[in-house]
Design a protein around this motif. Structure first.
Motif, short mmCIF file in Angstrom:
data_model
loop_
_atom_site.label_atom_id
_atom_site.label_comp_id
_atom_site.label_asym_id
_atom_site.label_seq_id
_atom_site.Cartn_x
_atom_site.Cartn_y
_atom_site.Cartn_z
N LEU A 11 0.81 -1.56 -0.16
CA LEU A 11 -0.05 0.08 -0.11
C LEU A 11 0.96 1.50 0.60
O LEU A 11 2.19 0.86 0.24
CB LEU A 11 -0.49 -0.04 0.90
CG LEU A 11 -1.96 -0.79 1.52
CD1 LEU A 11 -1.65 -2.50 1.92
CD2 LEU A 11 -2.55 -0.56 1.91
N GLN A 14 0.96 4.15 5.33
CA GLN A 14 0.37 3.33 6.66
C GLN A 14 -0.36 2.93 6.14
O GLN A 14 -1.12 3.33 6.67
CB GLN A 14 1.25 4.45 7.66
CG GLN A 14 2.93 4.06 7.41
CD GLN A 14 3.84 5.12 8.14
OE1 GLN A 14 3.06 6.30 8.43
NE2 GLN A 14 4.96 4.78 8.74
N HIS A 368 7.92 -9.12 6.18
CA HIS A 368 6.91 -8.01 6.88
C HIS A 368 8.65 -7.64 7.61
O HIS A 368 9.47 -8.30 7.73
CB HIS A 368 6.14 -8.09 8.17
CG HIS A 368 4.67 -8.08 7.66
ND1 HIS A 368 3.87 -7.45 6.63
CD2 HIS A 368 4.15 -9.19 7.70
CE1 HIS A 368 2.96 -8.60 6.50
NE2 HIS A 368 2.97 -9.84 6.67
N GLU A 369 8.97 -5.83 7.08
CA GLU A 369 10.28 -5.43 7.57
C GLU A 369 9.61 -4.20 8.32
O GLU A 369 10.51 -3.58 8.74
CB GLU A 369 10.48 -4.72 6.33
CG GLU A 369 11.52 -5.69 5.80
CD GLU A 369 11.64 -5.44 4.34
OE1 GLU A 369 11.56 -4.52 3.82
OE2 GLU A 369 12.55 -6.26 3.77
N TYR A 390 3.07 -1.84 9.33
CA TYR A 390 2.73 -0.57 9.63
C TYR A 390 3.93 0.13 8.18
O TYR A 390 2.73 0.97 7.87
CB TYR A 390 3.97 -0.14 10.65
CG TYR A 390 3.80 1.66 10.82
CD1 TYR A 390 2.00 1.77 11.11
CD2 TYR A 390 4.21 2.16 10.92
CE1 TYR A 390 1.58 3.11 11.95
CE2 TYR A 390 4.39 3.51 11.35
CZ TYR A 390 2.78 3.65 11.36
OH TYR A 390 2.87 4.94 12.25
N ASP A 391 4.10 -0.18 7.55
CA ASP A 391 4.30 -0.81 6.52
C ASP A 391 3.38 -0.08 5.09
O ASP A 391 3.91 0.39 3.92
CB ASP A 391 5.83 -0.25 6.35
CG ASP A 391 5.94 -1.58 5.58
OD1 ASP A 391 4.99 -2.61 5.69
OD2 ASP A 391 7.55 -2.78 6.48
N ARG A 393 1.90 -3.19 4.44
CA ARG A 393 2.59 -4.38 2.93
C ARG A 393 1.85 -5.49 3.87
O ARG A 393 1.59 -5.63 5.57
CB ARG A 393 4.37 -4.38 3.07
CG ARG A 393 4.83 -5.80 2.61
CD ARG A 393 5.64 -5.92 2.97
NE ARG A 393 6.83 -5.96 1.67
CZ ARG A 393 7.94 -5.89 2.41
NH1 ARG A 393 8.61 -7.07 2.37
NH2 ARG A 393 9.13 -5.22 1.76
#
Lengths: 409, 841
Positions: A11, A14, A368-369, A390-391, A393
């Protein structure tokens, strides 16, 4: 038997809010709400084509504010609720809440206030068709959600989350706002909401509900809420507390989930990096504790049909799928204590009593990162789940095939 | 000597001559070599000595070789040498021949001399022998004359000898008859004088004769008289036996006499034993009476509790009084040594006496006499065994009861000495009564007592350890107040110095070690050389390995680890119950155990007890691993607890503030100063116990330099990206790319055993909390700027604590970045302004 690779969707913004489209039982569909203070927020409708491993997305605008929580109606595919933050402008403040303005000096031009609200929305009826014809266009020119009604009661403060009645007809929701739990009746095809009853959490200090879950058992008459380190159960008929697990976690409790097949079993997770499983009939000690994450656990979800599968999401950027056989409704494979199981499923379970499985971590997903704040099982395919970091993804994964067949056969 | 010389000479003479004569003649070489060999042998030149310098040359031109061919040699010389050389050769050879000749002459002459002297010796011997022969002849003639005389004398004396024999036979018979006639009177007299033994003896001598001649009226009368008297005597003896008042010696005499009077042995055995039993039982009752005064369990319990507490107290640092002030076990009025002494002196010794006299009477004695045929020894032996086993069992019961009352662990030597005496005295029984189960049972009791002792020591050690921990806890609690008091006034570290962490640690570990050593020393008494039972295989093997090593030392170490680990669990999630400093201290203690103490203790044990590992024992490595695991767990828990404390501060500070409507930052928030302060004090605390550890290299002005990079380039870029409304993707792209190159950070992960790692863990936890809290809030412009200031402040102070300062950069960066994202009006503060604010403090 090679497991399919995870499918990743990014996306632009966030995001924290994720839900499966509960009423949809044919297509694998997830709803994601974004968080952006500067741009119009969006709701992404993510369709996953299992056969081709392709993601289709549709975007609807949610102009009211950044989305902190999202819930899909169990009855109507098109209806959903969101909890969102709305930043109110200075002038609005002056007129509505002059006391707030008086706190600030006048030379702050950007002076504003952030309030959390909740609302029921309807998706425009043609979002699906529109996207199919011109997918590019939909991204640039998204349609807007249609507001059905606000779930706001200014006296009750900021909404933390909105819960739909599980398996209900989409007429009842509960919203948790500060230290109040409000049971709403939706009328006139959800365009009107009235508070039918409320419960208030009392105690010293500023108590605040952080999350909650509506139990699907006992005729949907029970609610569990989390505030600080405690978990409380409520009877919705009398709106009174029925149990309380003080210090359920060492620190904040972040999320709860009910075992869909065992009525007294509850999973919780929190900032002590632990996931705990409770029998609400005896709350002194958890039935089981998992300590696999290396940071706060933000979300815990039981699989809707195979309750040994538990999904946890954590801010250590990991998603963990655990197989909690010993406390599931099918601990030995053949002991089925729930009448709700269909006969076909019962047959399956009888076969696999031969090799009892042990509680174990099935796998750890590290796609996820950033912190993973939400994870959800698909409502259509019990072997599929999505997680959101949160980023922005979104990762869609499947239960490993080996385990799937072991559970089924 | 002479003969030997002759012999050798005979062998060597001819070849010697031949050697000279036959050299030029081509003789068969084998023989020649043999002759050479013999010569060499004779003159003591061994072949080997020469062999290396003169290997058996086959060269026919070698004049000293065995294959020497004169013709060839001559030809060769003539061919090869010049005339002068030939001349030289010739003179040389002539000289050699001459010297050989003279050597030979000398040898011949010596041999000849020896031969002459040998001949002389032989001649002398011949003369001597002739003289000897003459004397021998004379001797044999004399002997013949003596024989003749002797034969004649015996012939004349023959008749008289027969007569004398007959007369002496009559004389004896008459004496015997007289004895018989006098017998009744003599017996009566003996009876009167109570000389029973003499009477029985006399009668026994006469009995057979009287029996034999009882058909003669006169003898018959005597026999009847004797019978009557003897019956009376037997009656009297039996009476005496029954009365039992007499001493053991009298009694045994009595029995002996009765046996001789043909009393039934079995009955006598029974009577004897029952009589002995009554006396032994009175001994036992005496012993029981000593235990009896405190039969009620409550009293015993009270006493034992008292005993325990009073023994653990001396070990604690506060009370340094030596613990041999101990306990004459208050459970009874006599101590165990006295009790055992009494048991040994009274019961065991009289038992031995009974056994000896019984064996003397019924077994050894009977074996000699006619009674042996009646299987009496077996019967008697059987009875004795039953008797001894029965009484010994009761004795053992009493002893065991007494030992069980011995609960105080203070002075082990008393118990050991008592057990030793007990065991030693039983050896006497073993010697007297081979094949008896008594000594084995006694050993079993000793073994049980020893294992019980070991158990008591273990629990004493454990309670000692827990008490020490309580002391440490108190010590930690009190100076903390003083530190709090002084830290306000100024850095006065002097006051809490006496109870600083390292000292607490060393005093704790030293006192534990001392306690272990003293316990080992106490237990060691069981295996001392002068203790009789230390020779038993149990005490040589199993007691050392299973008893002391496993159930005492290993169990204790395991207990230490176990209890340490419990601190992590029982402390609960709140972490409030156990002070963090104690966690740190225990972690160091466990680590020390892992690195040295365990192996030291075990080596000490093994050395002291010479443990032979018959059965598998817990290896040092397992224990070390356990200790390390405990240490790790404790340290992790410490990090967690400390991290949590700081996290809580940060979280409260973020959650309670209205970040949207905040004023422009003028100061670093007090919370941040507090965080830095706390972190510094934690750093000091950890530094007291753990080494520095390795950190990634950084230059001295690291904070400044890296900070400028951090804020000016990277951060500005991020802000810029979030400004431009046209490209919302960039933000994520940038941060994602950034994250791609930074490693994933495990927040609550295991730490290493050094200060830097511990501090890194704590800071990681704190900053991550900060980050997550920031993400849940919405910020106004000044909110963001405040966060910037705070982060810069943290950056200035925290980098020095961690192993990799990039970690701090990254997390702080992330915090500021998140705050910027969550900001309604993201207008970052000027870097220079931030710096000014932070430097102002």
């Amino acid at each position: 038997m090679e497991d399919d690779a995870p499918v990743i969707y990014g996306l632009e913004f966030q995001a924290r809010a994720l839900t499966a489209q509960t009423a949809e039982t044919d297509a694998v569909r997830f709803l994601v709400g974004t968080q952006s203070l500067k741009f119009d927020n969006q709701i992404h409708i993510i369709d996953f084509d299992d056969e081709n491993n392709i993601i289709n997305k549709n975007v609807l605008l949610h102009q009211a504010g950044e989305i902190w929580h999202i819930g899909a109606s169990p009855a109507d595919k098109a209806v959903l609720t969101t909890c969102y933050n709305k930043s109110e402008s200075h002038c609005f403040l002056l007129s509505v809440a002059p006391f707030a303005a008086s706190l600030c000096s006048s030379f702050f031009s950007s002076d504003s206030r952030v309030v959390s609200c909740a609302a029921v929305w309807r998706m425009p009826s043609d979002w699906e068709t529109g996207s199919h014809e011109s997918p590019d266009e939909s991204a640039h020119n998204p349609q807007t959600l249609e507001l059905l009604c606000h779930l706001d009661d200014s006296t009750h403060g900021n909404a933390a989350c909105v819960l739909w009645e599980p398996m209900g007809d989409g007429k009842r929701v509960i919203s948790l706002a500060d230290n109040h739990a409000l049971l709403w009746d939706l009328q006139e095809s959800s365009t009107q909401a009235t508070v039918s009853s409320t419960a208030t959490l009392e105690g010293k200090g500023q108590l605040k509900f952080t999350s909650g879950k509506w139990s699907p058992h006992h005729n949907c008459s029970q609610l569990a809420t989390a505030n600080d380190t405690a978990i409380r159960g409520w009877d919705l008929r009398t709106m009174s507390q029925i149990y309380c697990i003080e210090n359920a976690h060492g620190q904040l409790v972040r999320d709860l989930d009910f075992n869909p097949n065992r009525q007294y079993y509850l999973a919780s997770c929190g900032d002590d990096c632990k996931v705990k499983f409770w029998d609400v009939r005896s709350v002194q000690e958890p039935v089981k504790t998992l300590e696999e994450h290396s940071h706060w656990v933000w979300s815990v979800r039981y699989n809707h049909s195979h309750d040994q599968l538990v999904l946890t999401a954590s801010s250590d950027s990991r998603l963990i799928l655990s197989n909690m056989v010993s406390i599931s409704s099918e601990p030995f494979g053949h002991l089925v204590d729930d009448e709700e199981l269909s006969e076909g499923e019962e047959l399956h379970q009888e076969d696999k009593g031969k090799e009892p499985l042990k509680d174990s971590v099935v796998s750890t997903y590290e796609e996820h990162e950033d912190s993973v704040y939400a994870a959800e099982w698909s409502s259509a395919d019990p072997w599929l789940f999505a997680s959101l970091s949160y980023d922005g993804r979104l990762v869609i994964n499947r239960v490993p095939r080996a385990l799937k067949y072991r559970i089924l056969l | 000597m002479g003969a030997h010389w002759l012999c050798c000479g005979g062998l060597f003479w001819p070849p010697f001559i031949m050697d000279e004569g036959s050299v030029p003649v081509a003789e068969d070489p084998g023989r020649r070599r043999r002759v050479h060999g013999m010569l060499k042998l004779y003159y003591g030149l061994n072949e080997e000595g020469k062999a290396p310098e003169q290997p058996e040359s086959l060269d026919p031109c070698d004049i000293n070789g065995p294959h020497f061919d004169p013709e060839l040699y001559l030809n060769k010389l003539r061919r090869e040498c010049s005339l002068t050389e030939l001349m030289d050769q010739e003179t040389c050879m002539v000289r050699q021949i001459r010297s050989l000749d003279s050597d030979m002459q000398t040898l011949v002459y010596e041999n000849y001399n020896k031969f002459i002297s040998a001949t002389d010796t032989i001649r002398k011997m011949k003369n001597d022998f002739k003289k000897m022969e003459d004397e021998m002849d004379c001797l044999s003639a004399n002997m013949a004359a003596i024989t003749e005389f002797s034969a004649r004398i015996s012939g004349t004396l023959q008749d008289q000898h027969a007569q004398i024999t007959k007369l002496s036979g009559v004389h004896t018979l008459l004496r015997k008859l007289q004895f018989l006639f006098e017998l009744p009177a003599r017996l009566n007299k003996c009876l009167e004088l109570q000389a029973y033994a003499q009477a029985v003896n006399t009668h026994r001598r006469a009995r057979c004769v009287l029996q034999q001649y009882s058909h003669l009226p006169s003898f018959k009368g005597i026999q009847d008289d004797c019978h009557a008297i003897m019956d009376k005597l037997a009656q009297e003896l039996r009476q005496k036996f029954r009365d039992g008042g007499s001493s053991a010696k009298d009694l045994s005499e009595c029995v002996e006499l009765l046996l001789q009077l043909d009393e039934p042995a079995e009955e006598l055995c029974d009577k004897f034993l029952s009589h002995a039993r009554s006396r032994l039982e009175s001994d036992l009752q005496g012993l029981e009476a000593e235990i009896r005064p405190y039969p009620s369990t409550s009293a015993t319990k009270d006493a034992s509790v008292h005993g325990l507490s009073s023994t653990t107290a001396p070990g604690s640092p506060a009370d340094g009084s030596p613990k041999n002030s101990s306990l004459p076990s208050p459970a009874s009025n006599t101590d165990i040594l006295e009790f055992i002494d009494r048991g040994c002196n009274e019961f065991v010794s009289s038992l031995c006496l009974v056994i000896t006299s019984y064996q003397e009477l019924f077994i050894n004695h009977a074996q000699k006499g006619e009674l042996a045929s009646k299987n009496i020894p077996q019967m008697a032996n059987g009875k004795l065994h039953v008797f001894v086993d029965d009484l010994a069992a009761r004795y053992f019961m009493l002893v065991e009861r007494r030992i069980q009352e011995e609960k105080g662990v203070g002075d082990n030597s008393l118990l050991v000495r008592a057990l030793d005496r007990f065991h030693r005295r039983l050896q006497a029984v073993a010697k007297l009564l081979p094949g008896s189960a008594v000594p084995n049972k006694g050993t079993e009791i000793v073994i049980r007592a020893a294992t019980e002792r070991v158990k008591q020591y273990l629990s004493a050690l454990q309670s000692f350890y827990m008490d020490s921990l309580t002391d440490v806890r108190q010590a930690l609690a009190t100076p903390r107040l003083s530190v709090a008091g002084t830290s306000v006034a100024g850095p006065a570290s002097g006051r809490d110095a006496p109870t600083s962490l390292p000292e607490l640690l060393s005093s704790l570990s030293a006192s534990i070690l001392n306690q272990i050593k003293s316990v080992l020393a106490s237990v060691h008494l069981f295996t001392a050389k002068d203790i009789t039972f230390s020779n038993k295989p149990y005490f040589k093997g199993e007691f050392c390995s299973q008893g002391v090593r496993e159930s005492l030392v290993v169990s204790f170490i395991k207990f230490v680890c176990q209890s340490s680990r419990q601190f992590c669990e029982t402390a609960g999630d709140k972490g409030g119950s156990t002070p963090p400093a104690l966690l740190l201290l225990l972690s160091r203690l466990c680590l020390d155990y892992e690195t040295s103490t365990i192996s030291y203790i075990l080596t000490l044990t093994d050395e002291q007890f010479l443990v032979q590992h018959h059965s598998p024992v817990t290896p040092v490595t397992t224990l070390c691993a356990e200790a390390r695991e405990a240490a790790q767990k404790l340290l992790n828990h410490y990090v967690k607890v400390q991290g949590l404390i700081i996290s809580q501060m940060l979280r409260k500070s973020v959650e309670t503030r209205d970040w949207v409507n905040t004023i422009e930052p003028r100061n670093v928030r007090a919370v941040m100063k507090r965080v830095v302060e706390d972190t510094t004090s934690i750093d000091v605390q950890v530094g007291l116990l753990y080494e520095e550890g390795v950190r990634k290299a950084h230059s001295s002005d690291s904070s400044k330099r890296t900070f400028s990079v951090y804020s000016s380039s990277r951060q500005q870029a991020r802000y810029a990206a979030s400004y431009t409304p046209s490209a919302p993707m960039d933000t994520n792209l940038l941060s994602n790319i950034h994250k791609l190159f930074s490693e994933r950070i495990d927040i609550f992960s295991s730490v290493e055993f050094n200060k830097v790692s511990v501090m890194t863990g704590i800071i990681k936890i704190s900053l991550k909390t900060f980050l997550e809290c920031v993400r849940l809030r919405t910020f106004g412009r000044y909110g963001l700027q405040q966060i910037q200031v705070d982060c810069h402040y943290l950056q200035m102070y925290l980098w020095r604590f961690v192993s990799d300062e990039n970690l701090v950069h990254f997390l702080l960066d992330e915090i500021v970045g998140s705050a910027a994202h969550r900001c309604l009006d993201p207008a970052p503060m000027e870097q220079s302004v931030i710096e000014v604010i932070c430097e102002r403090g």
